[in-house]
Design a protein around this motif. Structure first.
Motif, PDB file in Angstrom:
ATOM      1  N   TYR A 231      18.980 -10.541  -6.488  1.00 30.39           N
ATOM      2  CA  TYR A 231      17.680 -10.923  -7.035  1.00 30.39           C
ATOM      3  C   TYR A 231      17.553 -12.443  -7.077  1.00 30.39           C
ATOM      4  N   PHE A 232      18.540 -13.108  -7.639  1.00 31.53           N
ATOM      5  CA  PHE A 232      18.483 -14.562  -7.775  1.00 31.53           C
ATOM      6  C   PHE A 232      18.531 -15.254  -6.408  1.00 31.53           C
ATOM      7  N   GLU A 233      19.335 -14.748  -5.503  1.00 32.38           N
ATOM      8  CA  GLU A 233      19.412 -15.341  -4.171  1.00 32.38           C
ATOM      9  C   GLU A 233      18.075 -15.227  -3.436  1.00 32.38           C
ATOM     10  N   ALA A 234      17.446 -14.064  -3.546  1.00 30.79           N
ATOM     11  CA  ALA A 234      16.151 -13.871  -2.896  1.00 30.79           C
ATOM     12  C   ALA A 234      15.103 -14.812  -3.481  1.00 30.79           C
ATOM     13  N   ASN A 235      15.091 -14.944  -4.796  1.00 28.36           N
ATOM     14  CA  ASN A 235      14.094 -15.803  -5.431  1.00 28.36           C
ATOM     15  C   ASN A 235      14.354 -17.282  -5.162  1.00 28.36           C
ATOM     16  N   ILE A 236      15.601 -17.673  -5.067  1.00 30.79           N
ATOM     17  CA  ILE A 236      15.924 -19.063  -4.711  1.00 30.79           C
ATOM     18  C   ILE A 236      15.526 -19.332  -3.263  1.00 30.79           C
ATOM     19  N   THR A 237      15.808 -18.398  -2.379  1.00 32.60           N
ATOM     20  CA  THR A 237      15.415 -18.538  -0.975  1.00 32.60           C
ATOM     21  C   THR A 237      13.895 -18.654  -0.864  1.00 32.60           C
TER      22      THR A 237
ATOM     23  N   TYR B 211       9.075 -22.147   0.048  1.00 34.93           N
ATOM     24  CA  TYR B 211       7.850 -22.802  -0.420  1.00 34.93           C
ATOM     25  C   TYR B 211       7.953 -24.319  -0.254  1.00 34.93           C
ATOM     26  N   VAL B 212       9.066 -24.878  -0.706  1.00 34.32           N
ATOM     27  CA  VAL B 212       9.243 -26.329  -0.662  1.00 34.32           C
ATOM     28  C   VAL B 212       9.262 -26.824   0.784  1.00 34.32           C
ATOM     29  N   LEU B 213      10.012 -26.143   1.629  1.00 34.38           N
ATOM     30  CA  LEU B 213      10.093 -26.546   3.035  1.00 34.38           C
ATOM     31  C   LEU B 213       8.717 -26.452   3.701  1.00 34.38           C
ATOM     32  N   PHE B 214       7.988 -25.404   3.393  1.00 30.40           N
ATOM     33  CA  PHE B 214       6.651 -25.228   3.959  1.00 30.40           C
ATOM     34  C   PHE B 214       5.723 -26.341   3.474  1.00 30.40           C
ATOM     35  N   ASP B 215       5.741 -26.596   2.173  1.00 30.47           N
ATOM     36  CA  ASP B 215       4.857 -27.615   1.591  1.00 30.47           C
ATOM     37  C   ASP B 215       5.150 -29.013   2.120  1.00 30.47           C
ATOM     38  N   THR B 216       6.381 -29.252   2.536  1.00 27.00           N
ATOM     39  CA  THR B 216       6.742 -30.551   3.100  1.00 27.00           C
ATOM     40  C   THR B 216       6.651 -30.532   4.627  1.00 27.00           C
ATOM     41  N   GLN B 217       6.014 -29.491   5.151  1.00 23.15           N
ATOM     42  CA  GLN B 217       5.749 -29.300   6.578  1.00 23.15           C
ATOM     43  C   GLN B 217       7.021 -29.283   7.432  1.00 23.15           C
ATOM     44  N   ARG B 218       8.074 -28.775   6.847  1.00 21.06           N
ATOM     45  CA  ARG B 218       9.307 -28.535   7.600  1.00 21.06           C
ATOM     46  C   ARG B 218       9.271 -27.058   7.997  1.00 21.06           C
TER      47      ARG B 218
ATOM     48  N   GLN C 254      12.831 -20.094   8.927  1.00 22.28           N
ATOM     49  CA  GLN C 254      14.167 -19.488   8.855  1.00 22.28           C
ATOM     50  C   GLN C 254      14.374 -18.805   7.502  1.00 22.28           C
ATOM     51  N   LYS C 255      13.947 -19.452   6.439  1.00 27.62           N
ATOM     52  CA  LYS C 255      14.074 -18.860   5.090  1.00 27.62           C
ATOM     53  C   LYS C 255      13.177 -17.629   4.967  1.00 27.62           C
ATOM     54  N   MET C 256      11.972 -17.721   5.512  1.00 28.43           N
ATOM     55  CA  MET C 256      11.044 -16.598   5.419  1.00 28.43           C
ATOM     56  C   MET C 256      11.544 -15.408   6.236  1.00 28.43           C
ATOM     57  N   GLN C 257      12.136 -15.672   7.388  1.00 25.65           N
ATOM     58  CA  GLN C 257      12.702 -14.586   8.193  1.00 25.65           C
ATOM     59  C   GLN C 257      13.859 -13.918   7.456  1.00 25.65           C
ATOM     60  N   GLN C 258      14.619 -14.708   6.738  1.00 31.53           N
ATOM     61  CA  GLN C 258      15.714 -14.163   5.936  1.00 31.53           C
ATOM     62  C   GLN C 258      15.165 -13.183   4.896  1.00 31.53           C
ATOM     63  N   LEU C 259      14.060 -13.558   4.269  1.00 33.92           N
ATOM     64  CA  LEU C 259      13.429 -12.679   3.283  1.00 33.92           C
ATOM     65  C   LEU C 259      12.818 -11.445   3.953  1.00 33.92           C
ATOM     66  N   ALA C 260      12.218 -11.639   5.110  1.00 28.46           N
ATOM     67  CA  ALA C 260      11.585 -10.522   5.828  1.00 28.46           C
ATOM     68  C   ALA C 260      12.618  -9.485   6.249  1.00 28.46           C
ATOM     69  N   ARG C 261      13.803  -9.938   6.630  1.00 29.04           N
ATOM     70  CA  ARG C 261      14.852  -8.993   7.051  1.00 29.04           C
ATOM     71  C   ARG C 261      15.214  -8.018   5.939  1.00 29.04           C
ATOM     72  N   THR C 262      15.059  -8.436   4.696  1.00 31.63           N
ATOM     73  CA  THR C 262      15.345  -7.552   3.557  1.00 31.63           C
ATOM     74  C   THR C 262      14.075  -6.877   3.037  1.00 31.63           C
TER      75      THR C 262
ATOM     76  N   GLU D 191       5.051  -9.012  -6.070  1.00 35.62           N
ATOM     77  CA  GLU D 191       3.959  -8.960  -5.095  1.00 35.62           C
ATOM     78  C   GLU D 191       3.319 -10.324  -4.849  1.00 35.62           C
ATOM     79  N   GLU D 192       3.229 -11.148  -5.884  1.00 36.65           N
ATOM     80  CA  GLU D 192       2.640 -12.472  -5.701  1.00 36.65           C
ATOM     81  C   GLU D 192       3.500 -13.327  -4.768  1.00 36.65           C
ATOM     82  N   GLN D 193       4.804 -13.292  -4.966  1.00 43.65           N
ATOM     83  CA  GLN D 193       5.691 -14.055  -4.088  1.00 43.65           C
ATOM     84  C   GLN D 193       5.643 -13.521  -2.660  1.00 43.65           C
ATOM     85  N   LYS D 194       5.649 -12.199  -2.512  1.00 44.24           N
ATOM     86  CA  LYS D 194       5.540 -11.605  -1.180  1.00 44.24           C
ATOM     87  C   LYS D 194       4.263 -12.084  -0.500  1.00 44.24           C
ATOM     88  N   ALA D 195       3.166 -12.039  -1.232  1.00 42.33           N
ATOM     89  CA  ALA D 195       1.875 -12.438  -0.673  1.00 42.33           C
ATOM     90  C   ALA D 195       1.909 -13.878  -0.185  1.00 42.33           C
TER      91      ALA D 195
END
Length: 167
Positions: free
Chosen positions: A3-9, A14-21, A27-35, A42-46
């Motif tokens: 749970y904590f690893e998923a939420n930290i990822t 979010y941070v990487l996206f907001d800084t346009q990286r 890569q982080k989002m794909q990691q989440l999608a794989r699980t 639901e808000e975080q998923k959205a």
């Protein structure tokens, strides 16, 4: 632990996206999608799916982006309905690129309905700013002017509201 690893990822994405990286965020989002976004609400998923859709938009995969925005909208409508203008405004941008003016108008109306019902003027500003920019890029000067005029009116309302909050 998972749970904590998923939420930290998720937060890192979010941070990487907001800084346009975007590549690192992806890569982080794909990691989440794989699980299948396990352990995210639901808000975080959205919001993660909305970011995935934006990356698809940037790579001109418009149909896939539209599908992902639709999925994100279904999650956010249930979990945080006052935030749906975020997605509708991205749809304005997407439909503008696709040349779908009816889609732009539909998304703008839905965005404004949500912004009005939640009394969030900033989302109205965001909606009309995106309409203005999209129409301007498309060369529709009359529609761009009308969107800018509405944006300016909302901006004045927003300034008045902020000023009264300070008093």
């Amino acid at each position: 632990r998972a749970y904590f690893e998923a939420n930290i990822t998720c937060q890192k994405a979010y941070v990487l996206f907001d800084t346009q990286r975007y590549q690192e965020a992806d890569q982080k989002m794909q990691q989440l999608a794989r699980t299948k976004y396990q352990h995210l609400d639901e808000e975080q998923k959205a919001k993660i799916i909305m970011q995935e859709a934006y990356l698809l938009y940037l790579s001109e995969q418009y149909s896939s982006a539209e599908t992902r925005y639709g999925l994100a909208l279904s999650y956010l409508s249930r979990s945080s309905p006052c935030d749906v203008p975020m997605i509708y405004t991205k749809l304005i941008q997407l439909y503008g690129k696709m040349g779908n003016e009816a889609g732009m108008q539909w998304a703008a109306k839905r965005s404004m309905a949500a912004a009005d019902s939640c009394k969030i003027t900033k989302y109205g500003l965001y909606t009309y700013d995106e309409l203005y920019r999209t129409y301007e890029v498309r060369g529709n000067i009359n529609a761009a002017y009308a969107a800018r005029k509405t944006y300016d009116s909302l901006s004045n309302i927003y300034k008045i509201g902020r000023a009264s909050c300070r008093e």
